[in-house]
Design a protein around this motif. Sequence first.
Motif, short mmCIF file in Angstrom:
data_model
loop_
_atom_site.label_atom_id
_atom_site.label_comp_id
_atom_site.label_asym_id
_atom_site.label_seq_id
_atom_site.Cartn_x
_atom_site.Cartn_y
_atom_site.Cartn_z
N LEU A 158 -11.21 -3.41 19.09
CA LEU A 158 -9.76 -3.22 19.32
C LEU A 158 -9.42 -1.74 19.17
N HIS A 192 -4.33 -7.32 12.98
CA HIS A 192 -5.69 -7.70 13.33
C HIS A 192 -6.66 -7.15 12.28
N ASP A 199 -2.27 -18.42 18.92
CA ASP A 199 -3.27 -19.06 18.06
C ASP A 199 -3.15 -20.59 18.04
N LEU A 207 -15.32 -8.16 19.36
CA LEU A 207 -14.09 -7.57 19.93
C LEU A 207 -13.90 -6.18 19.36
N GLU A 263 -8.31 -11.82 20.81
CA GLU A 263 -8.84 -12.50 19.61
C GLU A 263 -9.29 -13.90 20.02
N GLY A 264 -8.49 -14.55 20.86
CA GLY A 264 -8.84 -15.89 21.36
C GLY A 264 -10.11 -15.86 22.19
N ARG A 273 -13.11 -15.65 20.00
CA ARG A 273 -13.46 -16.94 19.40
C ARG A 273 -14.15 -17.83 20.44
N LYS A 316 -3.73 -10.75 20.65
CA LYS A 316 -3.94 -12.17 20.36
C LYS A 316 -4.79 -12.82 21.46
N ASP A 330 -6.12 -23.02 19.29
CA ASP A 330 -7.32 -22.93 18.44
C ASP A 330 -7.06 -23.48 17.04
#
Lengths: 373, 385
Positions: B140, A295, A331, B138, B128-129, B132, B125, A334
């Motif tokens: 972390l 990340h 992912d 975010l 992260e979505g 978006r 993940k 998206d």
Amino acid sequence: MPSGEERPFRFALEVCRNPAGAVSRWKSVSGRKAAGCIPIYVPEEILHAAGMLPVTIWGNEFSPASSGGVPPFVCSVAGGIVSAIRSGKWEEIDAWVFPSTCDTIQNAFEVLFPPNDDRPRFPFVFPASADAPGAPEYMLDRVEAFREWAGTVSGREVSEGALERSVRVYNENRKVFALLEERMAETPGSFTGTELWAYARAGMVLPREGHTEILKKALSRSREVPGPTRAKVFLTGMLATGPVMEALDAAGAAIVGNDLALGNRHYSGSADESGDMSLSLVRRHLRRDPCSTLHESGRTRIERLIERFAWSGADRLLMLRVRQCEPESGDVPDMADECRGRGIPFLCLDIDLHAEERASARVRIEAFVEMGE
Amino acid sequence: MTRPKRLEAAAGMKELMLRHFQAGWLAREEGRKVAFVTSGAPVEFLHAMDVVPVYPENHGAVCGVARAGGRLCQAAEERGYSRDLCSYWKIDWGARTRPSESPIGGLPNPDFLLCANNICRTVVKWYEGLSRFYRVPLLLLDLPFRHAEEEPAAREYVRDQFRNLPGELARLTGRMWSEERFRESVDLSREASVLWQECIEANSTRPAPTTAVDQFLLMGPIVTMRGTREAVEFYRGLTHEIRERVRRGEGAVEGEKTRLLWDNLPVWHQLRPVSDFLADHGTALVGATYTNAWTERAGESPDVSEGLADAYARVWLNMGLGHRCKPYSFGQEEIAARLKSEGIPCILMDGDMADERDFAEGGWRTRLEAFVERLDNEHHRGMRG
């Protein structure tokens, strides 16, 4: 007999078909040890500097044993690794390195080894966030610990000088692999998908010096400029398999870029060749592009993927998703949206290393290549 | 049919949880920020800044209990999420597009996200979505996986991130960091964890005053309201009720013969049927590995943030199994083999924690019946022996 120009490829292909055999031959010639590296992001330079052969295990080197005891929710990469180790395969490997790639691999390290398997093993936990406060210091501590472990296992201390030499060897290899990728982007079709796969996979088994020579020979060939290709494809995901690459080749697609873990992610990014070598490896890791397992605040994997897609000149994006791989799966929606918004044809193809649906994959790839023709 | 005795505190908990969910919806009117938080994140920092924490995982469990998980997962799969992905994640997505399918009407929009990967790496993940989707920042917290001995460098890495958090929260909320409120929240969190641990450990008495199913249902406040007075008050009342049961020698399951431990996430949509079936056979689920995860607490340290970092660092040990929860489940076969080799009866059941589509009721019942019959036989042999 293959022609002189075909020899590097044939050799690489042979290594891919029988990685254990290649490791065995190297060991008998060198008299040194081999370290099994679970994907991805093991700082192999350290193993190399310790005089060992780093070998990346992808889980499809052997047919899975029926008694593997692998639960159905484990992806085929981890499943293949677990099954092979438990059934006594990979006896050529003297020590194991397990990075903190995902939950499954972290757990595999804890549960997979039979009680009688006393081969040394190291859990390489790397920061999941490239820019978290303290990430460089933490990773430096892990790199130093790994360095010490490798020295103990091999019986050869990893000196600063040896590590510097190994960094140079790896940088040279990455540079030459980058040339191959550049050639594929500049002259679509100059190398087939199967060639890219074979060269990338072989490099994870062979000593890097030898792999660099093979790549140089492959790049020096004078092949006819290929004719127009039907599609210029960018590949994303963990890995492509031989059959997927064959299907892409058969459909007339040219691979012009990739961010595969068994591909660009493994070979990209040089380490600094001066200064503290451990720190140099830390910097290289933390400079990586954000991906399914790393990340970075402020920059997303999808944004970076689209940038690289544009750079490659590709006209469509193919996501190869290993079934049950959560980090890669999240992912996908998206990514599909982003492609739709930009008018980029996108396909997500599920793969299972031990149950490849070749006919179905071939049909889907053919249809994908035909899109927009 | 004999059912386990219900705890009076359960009714109070429903009300408490409803108020918790409402707080998220009312936050903006009250000038407060809302943050989505993972279940293992150090929520005490948020309380210090008067931020309302909202837990998508907890919402997944609530949807699981209400058997709404399947429909919400289906919605996520229609969007392109794969069937083999974590059901909590998919439920969260599904409820964003079909809030009416959620028993609580979905979740309010967050102002920012706080994600700690000590529970699993999947959440990174997922968040992260979310970042978006909602276009919100975010934060972390990367809490590295602990394999064996604790590494001092890992502890320092966690501390570094914790030290950085107040500044980040001040930036996101526009408020001044309040060390006083932080200390108060850590103290309240510690107190609730101590009480929660007492509730769990009370089951070491025979007969067990509660069941693991009670624990699964009553863990809501310790997960979502850690660091608040409400959670302390709730667990104080619960502890009192359990102490009374122990004093009276009253078990949750009448005629308790066999005691079982549950390892893994609860299968939320089947809690009552499984618990009732077992109780009807004199079998009590007396403990669960999962509920222990929230007994960790900050040590007594002059540096509160440091003490908290150590507590959250220790949580990693406990997290690690559901059918769709890969980190918790991968390794269960090995645990089962070990238990069997030591002569401890065990059974492996397969089912998703929140998606009722991945559960075969007939198969579960047949296997449980056979298992309970075996335990019965062993119990009788033991009585004769």
